[in-house]
Design a protein around this motif. Structure first.
Motif, PDB file in Angstrom:
ATOM      1  N   ALA A 152      -9.834  -8.482  -8.101  1.00 37.89           N
ATOM      2  CA  ALA A 152      -8.317  -8.073  -6.847  1.00 37.89           C
ATOM      3  C   ALA A 152      -9.050  -6.792  -6.341  1.00 37.89           C
ATOM      4  O   ALA A 152      -8.147  -6.873  -5.646  1.00 37.89           O
ATOM      5  CB  ALA A 152      -8.460  -7.273  -8.446  1.00 37.89           C
ATOM      6  N   ASP A 153      -9.770  -6.072  -6.287  1.00 33.11           N
ATOM      7  CA  ASP A 153     -10.363  -5.248  -5.910  1.00 33.11           C
ATOM      8  C   ASP A 153      -9.554  -5.284  -4.080  1.00 33.11           C
ATOM      9  O   ASP A 153      -9.648  -4.886  -3.263  1.00 33.11           O
ATOM     10  CB  ASP A 153     -11.221  -4.097  -5.521  1.00 33.11           C
ATOM     11  CG  ASP A 153     -11.360  -2.896  -5.384  1.00 33.11           C
ATOM     12  OD1 ASP A 153     -10.570  -2.041  -4.978  1.00 33.11           O
ATOM     13  OD2 ASP A 153     -12.193  -2.550  -4.472  1.00 33.11           O
ATOM     14  N   ASP A 154     -10.812  -6.912  -3.880  1.00 40.05           N
ATOM     15  CA  ASP A 154     -10.709  -7.257  -2.518  1.00 40.05           C
ATOM     16  C   ASP A 154      -9.116  -7.793  -1.989  1.00 40.05           C
ATOM     17  O   ASP A 154      -8.836  -7.192  -0.749  1.00 40.05           O
ATOM     18  CB  ASP A 154     -11.140  -8.540  -2.734  1.00 40.05           C
ATOM     19  CG  ASP A 154     -13.172  -8.251  -3.040  1.00 40.05           C
ATOM     20  OD1 ASP A 154     -13.846  -7.660  -2.572  1.00 40.05           O
ATOM     21  OD2 ASP A 154     -13.801  -9.420  -3.730  1.00 40.05           O
ATOM     22  N   PHE A 155      -8.584  -8.146  -3.099  1.00 44.45           N
ATOM     23  CA  PHE A 155      -7.425  -9.031  -2.328  1.00 44.45           C
ATOM     24  C   PHE A 155      -6.447  -7.568  -2.019  1.00 44.45           C
ATOM     25  O   PHE A 155      -5.714  -7.499  -1.429  1.00 44.45           O
ATOM     26  CB  PHE A 155      -6.679  -9.568  -3.710  1.00 44.45           C
ATOM     27  CG  PHE A 155      -7.221 -10.872  -3.362  1.00 44.45           C
ATOM     28  CD1 PHE A 155      -6.646 -11.298  -1.870  1.00 44.45           C
ATOM     29  CD2 PHE A 155      -8.172 -12.012  -3.961  1.00 44.45           C
ATOM     30  CE1 PHE A 155      -7.348 -12.957  -1.821  1.00 44.45           C
ATOM     31  CE2 PHE A 155      -8.878 -12.456  -3.610  1.00 44.45           C
ATOM     32  CZ  PHE A 155      -8.365 -13.402  -3.012  1.00 44.45           C
ATOM     33  N   ALA A 156      -6.309  -6.472  -3.581  1.00 44.89           N
ATOM     34  CA  ALA A 156      -5.663  -5.083  -3.239  1.00 44.89           C
ATOM     35  C   ALA A 156      -5.815  -4.109  -2.099  1.00 44.89           C
ATOM     36  O   ALA A 156      -5.133  -4.247  -1.564  1.00 44.89           O
ATOM     37  CB  ALA A 156      -5.703  -4.100  -3.960  1.00 44.89           C
ATOM     38  N   LYS A 157      -7.378  -4.611  -1.617  1.00 49.19           N
ATOM     39  CA  LYS A 157      -8.075  -3.618  -0.275  1.00 49.19           C
ATOM     40  C   LYS A 157      -6.687  -4.888   1.322  1.00 49.19           C
ATOM     41  O   LYS A 157      -6.294  -3.895   1.800  1.00 49.19           O
ATOM     42  CB  LYS A 157      -8.565  -3.398  -0.120  1.00 49.19           C
ATOM     43  CG  LYS A 157     -10.060  -2.180  -1.199  1.00 49.19           C
ATOM     44  CD  LYS A 157     -11.664  -2.873  -0.748  1.00 49.19           C
ATOM     45  CE  LYS A 157     -11.953  -1.533  -1.664  1.00 49.19           C
ATOM     46  NZ  LYS A 157     -13.353  -1.949  -1.769  1.00 49.19           N
ATOM     47  N   LEU A 158      -6.861  -6.005   0.876  1.00 46.16           N
ATOM     48  CA  LEU A 158      -5.940  -7.043   2.206  1.00 46.16           C
ATOM     49  C   LEU A 158      -4.963  -6.754   1.650  1.00 46.16           C
ATOM     50  O   LEU A 158      -4.539  -5.976   3.416  1.00 46.16           O
ATOM     51  CB  LEU A 158      -6.708  -8.022   1.754  1.00 46.16           C
ATOM     52  CG  LEU A 158      -6.477  -8.971   3.263  1.00 46.16           C
ATOM     53  CD1 LEU A 158      -6.761  -8.716   3.964  1.00 46.16           C
ATOM     54  CD2 LEU A 158      -6.645 -10.192   2.665  1.00 46.16           C
ATOM     55  N   ARG A 159      -4.484  -6.288   1.142  1.00 48.46           N
ATOM     56  CA  ARG A 159      -2.719  -6.160   1.114  1.00 48.46           C
ATOM     57  C   ARG A 159      -2.948  -4.611   2.059  1.00 48.46           C
ATOM     58  O   ARG A 159      -1.586  -4.543   2.355  1.00 48.46           O
ATOM     59  CB  ARG A 159      -2.062  -6.505  -0.141  1.00 48.46           C
ATOM     60  CG  ARG A 159      -2.080  -7.576  -0.999  1.00 48.46           C
ATOM     61  CD  ARG A 159      -1.054  -7.346  -2.218  1.00 48.46           C
ATOM     62  NE  ARG A 159      -1.668  -6.374  -3.357  1.00 48.46           N
ATOM     63  CZ  ARG A 159      -2.225  -6.748  -4.074  1.00 48.46           C
ATOM     64  NH1 ARG A 159      -2.955  -7.800  -4.581  1.00 48.46           N
ATOM     65  NH2 ARG A 159      -2.661  -5.713  -5.015  1.00 48.46           N
ATOM     66  N   GLN A 160      -3.058  -3.491   0.565  1.00 52.26           N
ATOM     67  CA  GLN A 160      -2.911  -2.263   1.165  1.00 52.26           C
ATOM     68  C   GLN A 160      -3.070  -2.341   3.069  1.00 52.26           C
ATOM     69  O   GLN A 160      -1.929  -1.064   4.277  1.00 52.26           O
ATOM     70  CB  GLN A 160      -4.151  -1.216   1.099  1.00 52.26           C
ATOM     71  CG  GLN A 160      -3.507   0.130   0.988  1.00 52.26           C
ATOM     72  CD  GLN A 160      -2.014   0.320   0.266  1.00 52.26           C
ATOM     73  OE1 GLN A 160      -1.225  -0.250  -0.309  1.00 52.26           O
ATOM     74  NE2 GLN A 160      -1.635   1.336   1.044  1.00 52.26           N
ATOM     75  N   CYS A 161      -4.068  -2.927   3.623  1.00 51.07           N
ATOM     76  CA  CYS A 161      -4.334  -2.960   4.818  1.00 51.07           C
ATOM     77  C   CYS A 161      -3.159  -3.732   5.820  1.00 51.07           C
ATOM     78  O   CYS A 161      -3.221  -3.728   7.023  1.00 51.07           O
ATOM     79  CB  CYS A 161      -5.607  -3.365   5.490  1.00 51.07           C
ATOM     80  SG  CYS A 161      -6.801  -3.334   7.216  1.00 51.07           S
ATOM     81  N   GLU A 162      -3.208  -5.341   5.124  1.00 53.62           N
ATOM     82  CA  GLU A 162      -2.340  -5.765   6.096  1.00 53.62           C
ATOM     83  C   GLU A 162      -0.270  -5.361   6.363  1.00 53.62           C
ATOM     84  O   GLU A 162       0.085  -4.801   6.873  1.00 53.62           O
ATOM     85  CB  GLU A 162      -2.118  -7.210   5.496  1.00 53.62           C
ATOM     86  CG  GLU A 162      -3.661  -7.542   5.613  1.00 53.62           C
ATOM     87  CD  GLU A 162      -3.150  -8.270   7.208  1.00 53.62           C
ATOM     88  OE1 GLU A 162      -2.202  -8.568   8.173  1.00 53.62           O
ATOM     89  OE2 GLU A 162      -4.548  -8.928   7.092  1.00 53.62           O
ATOM     90  N   SER A 163      -0.259  -4.354   5.064  1.00 56.89           N
ATOM     91  CA  SER A 163       1.274  -3.834   4.850  1.00 56.89           C
ATOM     92  C   SER A 163       1.344  -2.747   4.007  1.00 56.89           C
ATOM     93  O   SER A 163       2.794  -3.204   3.952  1.00 56.89           O
ATOM     94  CB  SER A 163       1.688  -5.376   3.672  1.00 56.89           C
ATOM     95  OG  SER A 163       1.888  -5.658   2.803  1.00 56.89           O
ATOM     96  N   GLY A 164       0.246  -1.863   3.718  1.00 55.95           N
ATOM     97  CA  GLY A 164       0.618  -0.849   2.896  1.00 55.95           C
ATOM     98  C   GLY A 164       0.909  -1.521   1.341  1.00 55.95           C
ATOM     99  O   GLY A 164       1.191  -0.640   0.552  1.00 55.95           O
ATOM    100  N   GLY A 165       0.677  -2.369   0.637  1.00 53.35           N
ATOM    101  CA  GLY A 165       0.479  -3.261  -0.596  1.00 53.35           C
ATOM    102  C   GLY A 165       1.879  -3.953  -0.878  1.00 53.35           C
ATOM    103  O   GLY A 165       2.865  -3.865  -1.785  1.00 53.35           O
ATOM    104  N   ASN A 166       2.831  -3.362   0.580  1.00 56.14           N
ATOM    105  CA  ASN A 166       4.458  -3.988   0.135  1.00 56.14           C
ATOM    106  C   ASN A 166       4.993  -5.503   0.291  1.00 56.14           C
ATOM    107  O   ASN A 166       4.240  -5.995   1.641  1.00 56.14           O
ATOM    108  CB  ASN A 166       5.449  -3.538   1.657  1.00 56.14           C
ATOM    109  CG  ASN A 166       7.063  -3.265   1.300  1.00 56.14           C
ATOM    110  OD1 ASN A 166       6.777  -4.156   0.214  1.00 56.14           O
ATOM    111  ND2 ASN A 166       7.619  -2.613   2.271  1.00 56.14           N
ATOM    112  N   TYR A 167       4.576  -6.176  -0.962  1.00 53.96           N
ATOM    113  CA  TYR A 167       5.257  -7.665  -0.733  1.00 53.96           C
ATOM    114  C   TYR A 167       6.611  -7.911  -0.161  1.00 53.96           C
ATOM    115  O   TYR A 167       6.663  -9.179   0.216  1.00 53.96           O
ATOM    116  CB  TYR A 167       5.764  -7.973  -1.933  1.00 53.96           C
ATOM    117  CG  TYR A 167       3.748  -8.563  -3.315  1.00 53.96           C
ATOM    118  CD1 TYR A 167       2.897  -9.573  -2.525  1.00 53.96           C
ATOM    119  CD2 TYR A 167       3.196  -6.841  -4.020  1.00 53.96           C
ATOM    120  CE1 TYR A 167       1.995  -8.986  -3.593  1.00 53.96           C
ATOM    121  CE2 TYR A 167       2.406  -7.477  -4.286  1.00 53.96           C
ATOM    122  CZ  TYR A 167       1.873  -8.138  -4.273  1.00 53.96           C
ATOM    123  OH  TYR A 167       0.350  -8.530  -5.077  1.00 53.96           O
TER     124      TYR A 167
END
Length: 239
Positions: free
Chosen positions: A49-64
């Motif tokens: 989960a942490d891997d994908f959370a880090k990826l989301r944060q980097c790619e979009s600031g975590g904004n779906y």
């Protein structure tokens, strides 16, 4: 994120105390922290989960829901071609967080972290084992990527702790990966005392070292260096 390679958008995700100066000059910090507070890295396994959370944060600031009309949208910055190739309709940013998480897991299982070269490098992601995309008790995506409740904050931690009374849990190295309200409150109290540490609710090596340091200076102990139980809690948070 296109069907080829592309880097994600990179979004921008105190004074030392007298006690700290004393311990630095005597070398006691090194002696205390080096005596049993070492933390070893977990072996590589399934994507977490942490891997994908880090990826989301980097790619979009975590904004779906992000869509800047540059051809890429959603939490993982899919392009439409890749999104549709994975079997989804509409636009990535229009899909639910759970659907976007599922799509990211599917793409990762097919190609590893290579579709996100810049962010995977920046966040230190490695080619771990496969991420589960099905349902069931062991499902990494369903259980971990979609948060069950809002993230912990210092304000929320203070509300949960109420009168700041000790709640009975000894903070130690076993809680280094957990985000806990009592750790948040304790870290904030130590920060107010002039110690330099991150207030994030994780009782990791930095917090353990400060606890060991403070216990050494005050001769207050909860049974092991770097642990915070009722004794150290009372002289740090309650005092």
């Amino acid at each position: 994120m296109p069907s080829g390679q592309r880097g994600g958008k990179h979004r921008a995700p105190q004074a030392h105390s007298t006690a700290g100066r004393i311990l630095r000059t005597t070398g006691a910090v090194t002696a205390i922290v080096g005596s049993g507070l070492a933390v070893t890295a977990a072996p590589a396994g399934a994507a977490t989960a942490d891997d994908f959370a880090k990826l989301r944060q980097c790619e979009s600031g975590g904004n779906y829901s992000i869509n800047t009309d540059n051809g890429f949208s959603g939490g993982y910055q899919f392009d439409d071609q890749t999104w549709h190739g994975l079997g989804y309709s509409g636009r990535p940013y229009q899909a639910s967080p759970a659907t976007q998480d599922e799509a990211a897991a599917k793409l990762y299982n097919a190609r590893g972290w290579s579709p996100w070269p810049s962010c995977s490098r920046k966040m230190g992601l490695t080619n771990n084992g496969p991420a589960s995309v099905g349902s069931g008790s062991g499902d990494v995506i369903e259980q971990a990527l979609t948060p069950a409740e809002p993230p912990m904050t210092l304000d929320r931690a203070r509300q949960e702790m109420g009168d700041n009374a000790y709640k009975g849990t000894v903070l130690n190295a076993g809680y280094g990966d957990d985000v806990r309200p009592d750790a948040f409150v304790w870290q904030a109290a130590m920060r107010n005392k002039g110690f330099v540490l991150t207030v994030d609710g994780k009782f990791g090596p930095q917090s353990q070292g400060i606890a060991a340091l403070y216990g050494y200076l005050t001769r207050v102990s909860d049974g092991q260096p770097g642990a915070v139980g009722q004794n150290l809690w009372n002289v740090t948070v309650r005092s």
